[in-house]
Design an enzyme around this catalytic site. Structure first.
Site, mmCIF file in Angstrom:
data_model
loop_
_atom_site.group_PDB
_atom_site.id
_atom_site.type_symbol
_atom_site.label_atom_id
_atom_site.label_comp_id
_atom_site.label_asym_id
_atom_site.label_seq_id
_atom_site.Cartn_x
_atom_site.Cartn_y
_atom_site.Cartn_z
ATOM 1 C CB CYS A 248 -0.901 0.025 1.232
ATOM 2 S SG CYS A 248 -2.108 -1.324 1.209
ATOM 3 N N PRO A 249 0.529 2.348 -0.612
ATOM 4 C CG PRO A 249 0.482 4.607 -1.335
ATOM 5 C CD PRO A 249 1.349 3.582 -0.661
#
Lengths: 269, 85, 87
Positions: B23-24
């Protein structure tokens, strides 16, 4: 259409997350070309933020050299005293973002070269510092149908306005001709502080980004006049005027050197 | 295995293998892929990042897409099936 | 009517003028008396609106109306915007 690579996805991650930008918007930014005229107080933040956002092609025109009095507001010229400002700004861009192709024009925009320069770009940003240069850019952008983002500042005050040629009010709709030389103080005489040029330059960069991604609202048919000393914000309606000497019924047909001296009046035949 | 067989009834138009991503970027890669696709098309995302198996479905739903299924397909592997809005 | 002046013209940004219906020229005279500074030299040139100050009534430039003869009514908002060119 450009395709974002791994490193670009990382570089632009924070703005790719914005719904109005995303991959499509980023691709538009990378494919856009913007001419910044003047790499001084306004030009510094404009160049900095457009390069950071990944505008693919930035042209920078400025005939001046960096001197010590510039550094309290012209934040991109560190260590480059004596260097031409367009070239110094180009160095800054190359260090900041290798995605950006930058073209330095180490000379002033004139009646002779204005249309040719403007024609090469999608959008022009007016970061100049004299009335004649501002009228010249307005008129050249009208003739080339190139959107123009105008701003001008003094002390703690400034204004910004975006012009879509022949659709929205132009700079001459707001100001048909220049004040007589000497009647309005310049930054050199009356002063300016970096926060003012920074504030308006960032607003200009924001207008350019919105123009490229075709999202949001622009300062078209209106002028924002802000007094940052008193936090007085005035949004003033500017209407495209039929009798405007540049974009009205008797619109300008060519650039003539006599239009850009003294009061910059356009004498229509 | 039966669930897996069941889910195969929905034919994916595109498969995005983002194993190795965290992530992201898991969401960003998914979002970029969805942007290229047509409305109603189905995307299958393969990830080996556990938080992504939770967060990517949440984020794509926020953007209005339909999360058809999130399936654990291996010890450290998840498959997220999304229909573009 | 409310008149907004930028700091470079006068230190108080907002001035209230009590009048029903006057021309811009009359407004400039009243305003000058009120603030103790003759704005006529700044706003009027050769009997006409000076090119380097723009007067807006409710967002409309009086240059596109009747210049100094444009009528300002009670409740109107008037803004003065000087021409600046720095960058």
């Amino acid at each position: 259409m450009v395709k974002l690579d791994r490193s670009q996805i990382r570089r632009y991650a924070r703005q790719l997350l914005i719904p109005e930008i995303g991959g499509r918007g980023q691709e538009k930014l990378l494919e856009a070309s913007v001419l910044v005229v003047g790499a001084g107080g306004l030009g510094s933040p404009v160049i900095q933020y457009l390069a950071a956002a990944g505008v693919g092609m930035i042209g920078i025109a400025d005939g001046d050299e960096v001197d010590e009095t510039n550094l309290q507001r012209q934040t991109i010229h560190a260590g480059n005293l004596g260097m031409n400002k367009a070239e110094s700004a180009a160095q800054f861009v190359e260090k900041l973002n290798p995605d950006v192709k930058v073209e330095a024009y180490p000379f002033s925009v004139t009646v002779e070269n204005a249309r040719d320069l403007v024609r090469r770009y999608d959008i022009v940003v007016d970061c100049t510092d004299t009335f004649p240069a501002r009228f010249l850019l307005n008129d050249a952008c009208l003739l080339e149908s190139t959107p123009l983002v105008h701003s001008a500042v003094l002390r703690f005050e400034g204004q910004i306005m975006t012009i879509i040629p022949h659709e929205t009010a132009c700079y001459r709709c707001f100001l048909p001709e220049a004040p007589p030389p000497g009647s309005v103080p310049t930054c050199r005489e009356a002063g300016v502080i970096g926060v003012t040029t920074g504030f308006f330059g960032v607003l200009q960069a924001n207008e350019v980004i919105k123009l490229i991604i075709s999202k949001g609202e622009l300062f078209t048919n209106k002028l924002l006049y802000v007094d940052l000393l008193h936090n007085d914000f005035n949004l003033i309606e500017i209407s495209k005027h039929p009798s405007c000497p540049a974009c009205g019924e008797r619109r300008i047909k060519e650039l003539r050197s006599e239009y850009y001296v003294e009061t910059c009046r356009i004498e229509t035949d | 295995m039966s669930r897996r067989a069941e889910s195969r009834q929905i034919e994916a138009n595109e498969v995005l293998d983002i194993r190795g991503e965290v992530c992201p970027f898991t969401f960003i890669e998914t979002k970029l892929k969805l942007e290229e696709m047509k409305s109603g098309e189905v995307l299958e995302v393969i990830t080996d990042h556990e938080p992504a198996a939770r967060d990517v479905p949440k984020s794509v739903e926020q953007e209005g897409h339909e999360v058809i299924e999130v399936l654990k397909t291996g010890e450290r592997e998840w498959r997220i099936t999304i229909r573009k809005k | 009517m409310k008149v907004r002046l930028p700091a470079s013209i006068y230190r108080d940004a907002e001035i209230e003028i009590d009048a029903d219906e006057i021309t811009v020229e009359e407004l400039v005279k009243i305003l000058s008396e009120k603030i103790g500074r003759d704005l006529r030299k700044l706003i009027i040139r050769n009997g006409d609106l000076s090119p380097f100050v723009n007067v807006f009534i409710n967002g409309k430039n009086v240059r596109h109306e009747k210049g100094l003869k444009t009528i300002v009514k009670k409740g109107d908002e008037v803004s003065l915007v000087p021409a600046v060119a720095g960058g």
